[in-house]
Design a protein around this motif. Structure first.
Motif, short mmCIF file in Angstrom:
data_model
loop_
_atom_site.label_atom_id
_atom_site.label_comp_id
_atom_site.label_asym_id
_atom_site.label_seq_id
_atom_site.Cartn_x
_atom_site.Cartn_y
_atom_site.Cartn_z
N GLY A 106 27.47 6.43 54.34
CA GLY A 106 26.41 6.20 55.33
C GLY A 106 26.04 4.74 55.44
O GLY A 106 26.55 4.01 56.29
N LEU A 107 25.19 4.30 54.54
CA LEU A 107 24.72 2.92 54.51
C LEU A 107 25.11 2.33 53.17
O LEU A 107 24.75 2.87 52.12
CB LEU A 107 23.20 2.89 54.69
CG LEU A 107 22.50 1.56 54.94
CD1 LEU A 107 22.87 1.02 56.33
CD2 LEU A 107 20.99 1.72 54.83
N MET B 184 20.23 -2.99 50.85
CA MET B 184 19.47 -4.09 50.27
C MET B 184 18.95 -5.04 51.35
O MET B 184 17.80 -5.47 51.33
CB MET B 184 20.34 -4.86 49.28
CG MET B 184 19.67 -6.08 48.68
SD MET B 184 18.34 -5.64 47.54
CE MET B 184 19.30 -4.85 46.27
N ASN B 185 19.82 -5.34 52.29
CA ASN B 185 19.44 -6.25 53.37
C ASN B 185 18.29 -5.67 54.20
O ASN B 185 17.31 -6.38 54.51
CB ASN B 185 20.64 -6.53 54.27
CG ASN B 185 20.33 -7.55 55.34
OD1 ASN B 185 19.90 -8.66 55.06
ND2 ASN B 185 20.54 -7.16 56.59
N GLU B 186 18.38 -4.40 54.55
CA GLU B 186 17.33 -3.77 55.34
C GLU B 186 16.05 -3.61 54.53
O GLU B 186 14.94 -3.72 55.06
CB GLU B 186 17.80 -2.41 55.85
CG GLU B 186 18.93 -2.51 56.87
CD GLU B 186 19.19 -1.21 57.59
OE1 GLU B 186 18.27 -0.37 57.66
OE2 GLU B 186 20.32 -1.03 58.08
N LEU B 187 16.20 -3.37 53.23
CA LEU B 187 15.04 -3.21 52.35
C LEU B 187 14.19 -4.48 52.33
O LEU B 187 12.96 -4.42 52.41
CB LEU B 187 15.52 -2.89 50.92
CG LEU B 187 14.45 -2.54 49.89
CD1 LEU B 187 13.95 -1.12 50.10
CD2 LEU B 187 15.02 -2.68 48.47
N GLY C 218 18.53 7.04 50.94
CA GLY C 218 17.66 6.12 50.22
C GLY C 218 16.70 5.40 51.15
O GLY C 218 15.52 5.22 50.84
N LYS C 219 17.19 5.00 52.32
CA LYS C 219 16.34 4.31 53.30
C LYS C 219 15.23 5.22 53.79
O LYS C 219 14.08 4.79 53.96
CB LYS C 219 17.19 3.82 54.48
CG LYS C 219 16.38 3.01 55.48
CD LYS C 219 17.24 2.53 56.64
CE LYS C 219 16.41 1.77 57.66
NZ LYS C 219 17.22 1.32 58.81
N ILE C 220 15.54 6.48 54.02
CA ILE C 220 14.52 7.44 54.43
C ILE C 220 13.44 7.56 53.36
O ILE C 220 12.24 7.58 53.65
CB ILE C 220 15.15 8.83 54.72
CG1 ILE C 220 16.02 8.76 55.97
CG2 ILE C 220 14.07 9.89 54.90
CD1 ILE C 220 16.85 10.00 56.22
#
Length: 232
Positions: A64-65, A71-74, A44-46
């Motif tokens: 994985g994440l 959410m935090n990284e987003l 999802g992050k990719i």
């Protein structure tokens, strides 16, 4: 000509349960949404680092994440403000409040009815559309996108200065108006006009040459003794 873009909303589904992911995907496809499926937080992050989405559906228990970490990284590292609807079997109030603190916009408890999820999706998309209206202006083969402040001819982007962009914007947004040199100078430069006829003439010539590299059509008409307007 003004165009309000009525494109398909693009939704990212991040859910590791393939069966649930596919159910959501099929329902949203029938609603004429464009969908991308991801089966881990890392995937999802990719996706969000490579593509803009109108809404994200996010499971929490991901390989994985985790959903919380995603959410935090987003919201922090990626500075992504797209609406997020969280899917989770966890029902405790403190858990939900923590997710809202992380930046979630809504919460749907598993198991859920797809009709409820769909209703929530429509609400957030409608609300977000009011905030972000994407408007473009088109004349012949030239398109001006006021969101990205870009101008394309035959889908090739023109390399414009700020003043050149502003001149095209003034002309295309006011297709029947004749702009004097004073009008264009004061509006594009935001300065008082002091008889700088040559400045406007040079900029109009530069714009014409940049357009001509992609299209021989005439886009800016000279009205002798007055100024310039968008060509017919």
């Amino acid at each position: 000509m003004l165009e309000n873009e009525s494109r398909q909303p693009h939704i990212l589904i991040i859910e590791d349960d393939e069966h649930i992911n596919n159910i959501i995907y099929d329902v949203l496809q029938k609603e004429n949404f464009l969908c991308t499926q991801a089966f881990s937080g890392s995937e999802g992050k990719i996706n969000v680092s490579q593509q803009a989405y109108d809404l994200i559906i996010l499971d929490l228990m991901l390989p994985g994440l985790s959903g919380e970490a995603f959410m935090n990284e987003l919201r922090t590292d990626l500075q992504y403000d797209t609406p997020v609807i969280v899917l989770s079997a966890k029902e405790k109030l403190d858990h939900k409040l923590n997710l809202f603190d992380l930046g979630a916009d809504d919460y749907v408890t598993k198991p859920f009815e797809v009709e409820e999820l769909l209703a929530r999706i429509h609400v957030h998309l409608k609300r977000n559309t009011k905030i972000r209206t994407t408007t473009s202006y088109r004349h012949k083969n030239l398109t001006l996108d006021s969101d990205t402040m870009s101008v394309t001819v035959h889908q090739s982007e023109l390399n414009l200065t700020r003043q050149e962009y502003k001149i095209i914007e003034l002309l295309i947004k006011n297709p029947t108006r004749v702009f004097t040199r004073q009008d264009l100078y004061e509006l594009a430069w935001d300065e008082i006009y002091v008889g700088e006829d040559k400045t406007i003439t040079v900029h109009i010539s530069n714009i014409r040459n940049k357009i001509k590299a992609f299209d021989d059509e005439n886009y800016i008409e000279t009205v002798w003794g007055i100024g310039f307007r968008l060509s017919k």
